[in-house]
Scaffold this active site. Sequence first.
Site, PDB file in Angstrom:
ATOM      1  N   ASP A  32     -30.678 -37.678 -26.716  1.00  0.00           N
ATOM      2  CA  ASP A  32     -30.647 -37.678 -27.967  1.00  0.00           C
ATOM      3  C   ASP A  32     -31.335 -36.365 -29.361  1.00  0.00           C
ATOM      4  OD1 ASP A  32     -30.542 -40.599 -27.368  1.00  0.00           O
ATOM      5  OD2 ASP A  32     -32.329 -41.237 -26.964  1.00  0.00           O
ATOM      6  N   GLU A 217     -21.994 -45.806 -30.814  1.00  0.00           N
ATOM      7  CA  GLU A 217     -23.587 -45.290 -31.180  1.00  0.00           C
ATOM      8  C   GLU A 217     -24.431 -44.463 -31.987  1.00  0.00           C
ATOM      9  OE1 GLU A 217     -26.023 -46.806 -27.228  1.00  0.00           O
ATOM     10  OE2 GLU A 217     -24.623 -45.696 -26.529  1.00  0.00           O
TER      11      GLU A 217
END
Length: 570
Positions: A32, A217
């Site tokens: 991420d 997302e």
Amino acid sequence: MWWKQITAAAVLGLAALATSFQNPIIPGFNPDPTITRAGKDYFLATSTFEYFPGAPIYHSRDLIDWKLIGHALNRPSQLNIRGTAPSGGMFAPTLRYHEKSKTFYLLTTVFDVIAPPDNNTNVMPRSFYVKTKNIWDEKAWSDPVYFDMHGFDPDLFIDDDGKAYLTTTFGAGEFVKDPGYFSVFITQVDLKTGDSLTDAKLLHVSTLPLDTPRLAEASHIFKKDGYYYLLTAEGGTELGHRAMIKRAKSLDGPWEENPSNPILHNGRDKSAPIQATGHADFIQTPKGDWYTVFLAIRPQAPANASGIPQLGRETFLAPMTWEKGQWPVINGGEVVDLDVKGVLYDLKKPKVWRDEFDGKLADKAYYTPRTPYKQAVFLNERKGYARIKGNVYTLGQRETPACLFRKQTELETVFSTELEFNPKNKKHEAGATIFLSLHFHDNIAVTVNPDTNKPSIVARTRSGKNADLKEVWEALPAGYSGPVRLFIKAERHQYSLGYALQTKTGGGKKGKEEWAQPKYLASVESKWLQAWLDGWQNFVGSFFGIYATGNGLPIREPADFKYIQTERLD
Ligand SMILES: *[C@@H]1O[C@H](CO)[C@@H](O)[C@H](O)[C@H]1NC(C)=O
Ligand SMILES: *[C@@H]1O[C@H](CO)[C@@H](O)[C@H](O)[C@H]1NC(C)=O
């Protein structure tokens, strides 16, 4: 020494000419990624899940050579995770530098209540930000300021007029018919308080076919040449993972989908050595070039979509251009490779890395599972040693054991340490670990064998879908009181656990200590360092570590570690 200087100069010259760089740019468990720039300095943060401290901040001047400068979440008032399940904890951050206020914001979400094993007790948490004007001093990060809108993968976009927008992802079931599931929502926020200034509005539902995991997302909003761009990660975080983008002249829409979506998707080529590409963020260099950072995996044995991502999700880089008509094109539209040609440079990394514990730690890249109750590692009690004072918890509990972990960053390497420890009973244990989670970790340790009552080495491995434990015991020679070296050899297909004893001490006039060759007692297939129990989940990667424990009782015997080292096998 002139020839050495000439050689070094020639090598540097070649390095400057050979423009190509190696992925991943930040190897090991670093999912991420989010990136921002302040002047000439790039800063990048990644997720840490149940590990503490949280949200590492890496710095670079060239996008290739990254140094860890600290963690945004480094004290219990910012991150207090106790009993957090494996792969719960701190999820995907967004890091942004706001030029006008000279302030860095780091947004993230902490999942403390998360199934399993408490099925159906999942509650979607609210995200928060911490901020700082001095990113170089990790103590300067503020305490959390919470937002009103819940959801994970929070993004902060501050428009030219100073208005700040939060986007997050959560289930859209109540808002649209047939929404797939996780979708992106937006609200304008008061940055001082985190309060919403507008109602939460559905911003984006994945447009992927219903038979693809329809998660949207990792949203990030960018503004360029009069357009707002919404970048998302879709298709789930596994082999279908990809980056998608759409744009509008106003945040209220109407939105136009990029006809060339997805803009990043190595899953198109199942033979590629990098898979599961997505969760991207964009960055522009001071010269005006664009790059994207993103998470991906390097599957092993075999090194294609059929392999296991041995080190979990790592941080990768690819060049990016904005074509006519203003859609971004990543890596010329090609699948991203380990060796990216034509840009930047190749950073050579030393074969051996070592921490001698000379009164302080060599760097900040050390972790424990969850938030420590109090100090467990002491660097000044015995000169030249890291002294670990064990506590009641073991590495197998949803708690905070006494340990010092580092991410495994190389696929083939030997981790080693030298330990002085005198266990008085079968509960006293200290050693080295390769650790993924409380369920899957493998240790080589010094303790007392409960069957023989003798000080011994034990190798413990866990494998199989129930993480079944196997033990191999070997008694220390009678009367042996010297230090013990412990070894964990990582290869692409297996990890091996070994030890070595001193054969001659370094005392006396012409003393030079001597050691026996390492003896390996047990090994375990690498795939079990990326495994999870049925019903649980795995978003993390493995750590090498040293630890001490009283196995359920307090322990007063210290464990003194002289060094830790990794040596690459190539
Ligand atoms: C949770 O779900 C799993 C798998 O569906 C099931 O095996 C387990 O018994 C459940 N646990 C509880 C506490 O209900
Ligand atoms: C992955 O590698 C294995 C072993 O070399 C090979 O048999 C398989 O065909 C490969 N799969 C793809 C999609 O390339």
